[in-house]
Write an enzyme that holds these catalytic residues in place. Structure first.
Site, PDB file in Angstrom:
ATOM      1  N   LYS A  32      72.758  80.776 -55.375  1.00 52.81           N
ATOM      2  CA  LYS A  32      73.502  81.468 -54.304  1.00 52.81           C
ATOM      3  C   LYS A  32      74.967  81.070 -54.359  1.00 52.81           C
ATOM      4  O   LYS A  32      75.302  79.897 -54.251  1.00 52.81           O
ATOM      5  CB  LYS A  32      72.897  81.104 -52.938  1.00 52.81           C
ATOM      6  CG  LYS A  32      73.705  81.597 -51.729  1.00 52.81           C
ATOM      7  CD  LYS A  32      73.051  81.229 -50.391  1.00 52.81           C
ATOM      8  CE  LYS A  32      73.948  81.552 -49.199  1.00 52.81           C
ATOM      9  NZ  LYS A  32      73.371  81.136 -47.898  1.00 52.81           N
ATOM     10  N   ASP A  61      80.833  81.266 -45.902  1.00 55.61           N
ATOM     11  CA  ASP A  61      79.909  81.986 -45.031  1.00 55.61           C
ATOM     12  C   ASP A  61      80.338  81.854 -43.575  1.00 55.61           C
ATOM     13  O   ASP A  61      80.053  80.859 -42.916  1.00 55.61           O
ATOM     14  CB  ASP A  61      78.486  81.431 -45.219  1.00 55.61           C
ATOM     15  CG  ASP A  61      77.460  82.158 -44.350  1.00 55.61           C
ATOM     16  OD1 ASP A  61      77.808  83.230 -43.802  1.00 55.61           O
ATOM     17  OD2 ASP A  61      76.326  81.653 -44.228  1.00 55.61           O
ATOM     18  N   LYS A  74      79.371  82.876 -36.917  1.00 56.86           N
ATOM     19  CA  LYS A  74      78.898  81.528 -36.589  1.00 56.86           C
ATOM     20  C   LYS A  74      79.831  80.894 -35.556  1.00 56.86           C
ATOM     21  O   LYS A  74      81.013  81.258 -35.485  1.00 56.86           O
ATOM     22  CB  LYS A  74      78.933  80.642 -37.848  1.00 56.86           C
ATOM     23  CG  LYS A  74      77.883  80.957 -38.896  1.00 56.86           C
ATOM     24  CD  LYS A  74      78.024  80.031 -40.090  1.00 56.86           C
ATOM     25  CE  LYS A  74      77.006  80.340 -41.166  1.00 56.86           C
ATOM     26  NZ  LYS A  74      75.615  80.067 -40.758  1.00 56.86           N
ATOM     27  N   ASP A 103      78.592  76.746 -49.177  1.00 54.62           N
ATOM     28  CA  ASP A 103      77.476  77.693 -49.274  1.00 54.62           C
ATOM     29  C   ASP A 103      77.312  78.261 -50.688  1.00 54.62           C
ATOM     30  O   ASP A 103      76.449  79.099 -50.933  1.00 54.62           O
ATOM     31  CB  ASP A 103      77.664  78.818 -48.246  1.00 54.62           C
ATOM     32  CG  ASP A 103      76.344  79.386 -47.737  1.00 54.62           C
ATOM     33  OD1 ASP A 103      75.307  78.713 -47.915  1.00 54.62           O
ATOM     34  OD2 ASP A 103      76.353  80.499 -47.187  1.00 54.62           O
ATOM     35  N   ASP A 107      74.336  87.095 -40.782  1.00 53.80           N
ATOM     36  CA  ASP A 107      74.419  85.695 -41.218  1.00 53.80           C
ATOM     37  C   ASP A 107      73.261  85.317 -42.145  1.00 53.80           C
ATOM     38  O   ASP A 107      73.280  84.257 -42.756  1.00 53.80           O
ATOM     39  CB  ASP A 107      74.460  84.779 -39.987  1.00 53.80           C
ATOM     40  CG  ASP A 107      74.980  83.389 -40.307  1.00 53.80           C
ATOM     41  OD1 ASP A 107      75.489  83.195 -41.436  1.00 53.80           O
ATOM     42  OD2 ASP A 107      74.882  82.504 -39.436  1.00 53.80           O
ATOM     43  N   GLU A 147      72.739  86.264 -45.052  1.00 56.41           N
ATOM     44  CA  GLU A 147      73.322  86.969 -46.195  1.00 56.41           C
ATOM     45  C   GLU A 147      72.839  86.440 -47.536  1.00 56.41           C
ATOM     46  O   GLU A 147      72.843  87.166 -48.525  1.00 56.41           O
ATOM     47  CB  GLU A 147      74.858  86.888 -46.120  1.00 56.41           C
ATOM     48  CG  GLU A 147      75.480  85.616 -46.724  1.00 56.41           C
ATOM     49  CD  GLU A 147      75.084  84.324 -46.013  1.00 56.41           C
ATOM     50  OE1 GLU A 147      74.636  84.404 -44.862  1.00 56.41           O
ATOM     51  OE2 GLU A 147      75.210  83.249 -46.627  1.00 56.41           O
ATOM     52  N   ARG A 188      69.868  85.655 -48.665  1.00 62.20           N
ATOM     53  CA  ARG A 188      68.707  86.376 -49.201  1.00 62.20           C
ATOM     54  C   ARG A 188      69.092  87.776 -49.680  1.00 62.20           C
ATOM     55  O   ARG A 188      68.452  88.330 -50.556  1.00 62.20           O
ATOM     56  CB  ARG A 188      67.588  86.410 -48.150  1.00 62.20           C
ATOM     57  CG  ARG A 188      67.946  87.117 -46.885  1.00 62.20           C
ATOM     58  CD  ARG A 188      67.042  86.752 -45.714  1.00 62.20           C
ATOM     59  NE  ARG A 188      67.404  85.462 -45.105  1.00 62.20           N
ATOM     60  CZ  ARG A 188      66.785  84.926 -44.067  1.00 62.20           C
ATOM     61  NH1 ARG A 188      65.745  85.538 -43.525  1.00 62.20           N
ATOM     62  NH2 ARG A 188      67.170  83.767 -43.576  1.00 62.20           N
TER      63      ARG A 188
HETATM   64  N1  BES Z   1      74.350  79.324 -45.303  1.00 67.34           N
HETATM   65  C1  BES Z   1      73.533  79.446 -44.143  1.00 67.34           C
HETATM   66  C2  BES Z   1      72.459  78.368 -44.041  1.00 67.34           C
HETATM   67  C3  BES Z   1      72.933  77.009 -43.606  1.00 67.34           C
HETATM   68  C4  BES Z   1      73.265  76.778 -42.279  1.00 67.34           C
HETATM   69  C5  BES Z   1      72.979  75.969 -44.494  1.00 67.34           C
HETATM   70  C6  BES Z   1      73.650  75.509 -41.882  1.00 67.34           C
HETATM   71  C7  BES Z   1      73.348  74.709 -44.091  1.00 67.34           C
HETATM   72  C8  BES Z   1      73.690  74.485 -42.793  1.00 67.34           C
HETATM   73  C9  BES Z   1      72.805  80.793 -44.153  1.00 67.34           C
HETATM   74  O1  BES Z   1      73.502  81.835 -44.738  1.00 67.34           O
HETATM   75  C10 BES Z   1      72.553  81.165 -42.739  1.00 67.34           C
HETATM   76  O2  BES Z   1      73.492  81.376 -42.034  1.00 67.34           O
HETATM   77  N2  BES Z   1      71.288  81.225 -42.363  1.00 67.34           N
HETATM   78  C11 BES Z   1      70.933  81.531 -41.030  1.00 67.34           C
HETATM   79  C12 BES Z   1      69.741  82.458 -41.059  1.00 67.34           C
HETATM   80  C13 BES Z   1      69.395  83.046 -39.735  1.00 67.34           C
HETATM   81  C14 BES Z   1      70.454  84.014 -39.291  1.00 67.34           C
HETATM   82  C15 BES Z   1      68.058  83.755 -39.840  1.00 67.34           C
HETATM   83  C16 BES Z   1      70.594  80.235 -40.311  1.00 67.34           C
HETATM   84  O3  BES Z   1      70.000  79.351 -40.934  1.00 67.34           O
HETATM   85  O4  BES Z   1      70.980  80.087 -39.169  1.00 67.34           O
HETATM   86 ZN    ZN Z   2      74.883  81.317 -46.134  1.00 72.50          ZN
HETATM   87 MN    MN Z   3      74.762  82.807 -43.322  1.00 72.32          MN
END
Ligand code: BES
Ligand code: ZN
Ligand code: MN
Length: 487
Positions: free
Chosen positions: A257, A262, A269, A280, A339, A341, A343
């Site tokens: 990825k 992000d 966020k 990220d 968010d 993104e 996947r």
């Molecule tokens: N890059 C983030 C995941 C992440 C968050 C990694 C905090 C490390 C620390 C990912 O893109 C994301 O934002 N995932 C969301 C998914 C949700 C919207 C279903 C998450 O984990 O909040």
């Molecule tokens: Zn992310």
């Molecule tokens: Mn995200």
């Protein structure tokens, strides 16, 4: 850095030519064969309470009469295992770091060093000397260390040499991953990642192909494009190939990825700690680092590394919650949360790699905050329905001291992924968030053996020691090398 071995017996450590001598003492008592001068010093420190056989404890001695090395550090290890040995060496190097010793000889009291000890010595040395400097030229100077030697006996030399070579390739890979990931988002852009891959291609004779927006549109990567379109920073789709075996041999494929920042997009966020979302692209950095390590070791196998890279930003052109896009696989996706993104960019990359008829595909992603809640910062999350593959990845992680922990992927979790407007939504309920993210990816991986590593909790550290860890380069490199003998 120079790494070598020293042939010596424990009884001859005092004659070793080095600036600093590190003696790892494992277990609960001093070794009988230890050099008498050293033994005496150790006994006296034990008596006075200045040293204990307790992991983490160290004893520094300067200018001990009868010992050639002017600095000696005794460092206690719980066991003689590579893991405990590494921790003990790291503690000793922390003591020596501020001093002037250049050549460091490391001995395991009692002997019995293996390739694994040599490998972790290099890792500890590399970790002790890494300083991020690119955007902070004023960062403290690196320690004076110039060379490390591992004390062994003649019969151990071949193994020790092998371990040193593997350790050096790994250290180069880990350092590349850290250097990429630590760079700020305004410098580490998708274009920067592509340039890093091209540079690696030139230095190591790899085939590197970089696709731009037009090429990605032509391929029909609607999910990847949906994420990228909120940003003015151009996307890149990077494909790099190491060919160490005949073309007819099915390759190992790694997908990383590469979200270089992000923000969450329209589902933005909160501001606190958002800066950390420059990390990220940790998955991308780790597959590049692995490619580097593998290209240096030149095993007889084929490896393909694929990185979808873009930014996730809100704008007047950004994808919106409720939008439906068509992925390269033909499946439509309802984007309920912009968010989620990672996947979206990965699913198109996972469809793209079908063309390689892979032996196995492993994707690596800082995918979910939920994985951090589940596993903390120690293990990466491992998801696969292939039990053999799970065993191989788990043991690669243990060998590399870069571990992962298996998580479930039962069909039952698929029930959360239903949409009235598309084949699949990009998010499920909050509960089991790292599992539903993996279940989403699974829908795009039906044509090959596949595993997913969620490194959200392991790719970087927050707080005082904020920075990339270079994980899981160790795990991945050990895994890729293990595939050499498998077929
Ligand atoms: N890059 C983030 C995941 C992440 C968050 C990694 C905090 C490390 C620390 C990912 O893109 C994301 O934002 N995932 C969301 C998914 C949700 C919207 C279903 C998450 O984990 O909040
Ligand atoms: Zn992310
Ligand atoms: Mn995200």
């Amino acid at each position: 850095m120079d790494f070598r071995h020293h042939i010596a017996l424990p009884s001859k450590l005092s004659t070793l030519a080095a600036d600093s001598l590190v003696v790892v003492v494992a277990g609960a008592q001093a070794d009988e064969t230890l050099d008498p001068v050293l033994r005496q010093a150790l006994d006296s420190a034990l008596k006075s309470g200045d040293f204990q056989f307790k992991a983490g404890r160290t004893l520094y001695l300067h200018g001990l009469a009868g010992v050639k090395a002017s600095r000696i550090v005794f460092t206690a290890a719980a066991h003689a295992t590579p893991k405990a040995f590494k921790a003990a060496v790291a503690a000793a190097l922390a003591v020596l770091k501020s001093g002037g010793g250049k050549q460091v000889a490391v001995a395991l009291s009692g002997g019995g060093v293996s390739a694994a000890h040599a490998e972790v010595l290099v890792a500890a040395a590399s970790e002790a000397t890494y300083v991020y400097r690119h955007t902070k030229p004023s960062a403290p100077a690196e320690p004076a260390f110039r060379g490390f030697g591992l004390v062994c006996v003649k019969s151990e030399v071949t193994e020790v040499q092998k371990g040193l070579v593997l350790g050096q390739a790994l250290a180069a890979g880990v350092t590349l991953a850290r250097e990429c990931a630590n760079r700020p988002g305004n410098q580490c852009t998708p274009t920067f990642l592509a340039d890093q891959a091209k540079k690696l291609g030139r230095s190591h004779g790899l085939k590197v192909e970089v696709l731009d927006r037009k090429a990605v549109e032509k391929l029909g990567m609607g999910a990847f494009l949906a994420v990228a379109k909120g940003s003015d920073e151009p996307l890149r789709f990077i494909v790099a190939r190491y060919e160490g075996a005949p073309k007819s041999q099915a390759p190992v494929v790694l997908v990383g990825k590469g979200i270089t920042f992000d923000s969450g997009g329209i589902s933005i966020k909160p501001a606190g700690e958002m800066d950390e979302m420059k990390f990220d692209m940790g998955g991308a950095a780790s597959v590049l680092g692995t490619l580097r390590a593998v290209a240096e070791l030149k095993p007889a196998l084929n490896l393909v590394v694929v990185i979808p890279a873009c930014e996730n930003l809100p704008s007047g052109r950004a994808v919106k919650p409720g939008d439906v896009v068509t992925s390269m696989s033909g499946q439509t996706i309802e984007i309920l949360n912009t968010d989620a993104e990672g996947r979206l960019i990965l699913c198109d990359a996972l469809t793209y790699v079908e063309r390689f008829k892979p032996a196995v595909v492993v994707d690596v992603a800082t995918l979910t905050g939920a994985c951090v809640i589940a596993l903390g910062h120690h293990h990466s999350g491992l998801f696969t329905n292939d039990d053999d593959l799970a065993i191989q990845l788990l043991s690669a992680g243990r060998d590399a001291l870069d571990t992962c922990w298996r998580m479930p992927l039962d069909e039952e979790y698929d029930e959360c992924l239903k949409s009235n407007f598309a084949d699949i939504p990009n998010v499920g309920p909050r509960a089991g968030g790292s599992i539903t993210a993996a279940m989403f990816l699974k829908r795009f991986t039906v044509k090959y053996r596949w595993a997913h590593l969620d490194v959200a909790g392991t790719a970087w550290k927050s707080g005082h020691h904020k920075g990339s860890t270079g994980r899981p380069v160790g795990l991945l490199t050990h895994f890729v090398l293990s595939q050499q003998t498998k077929r």
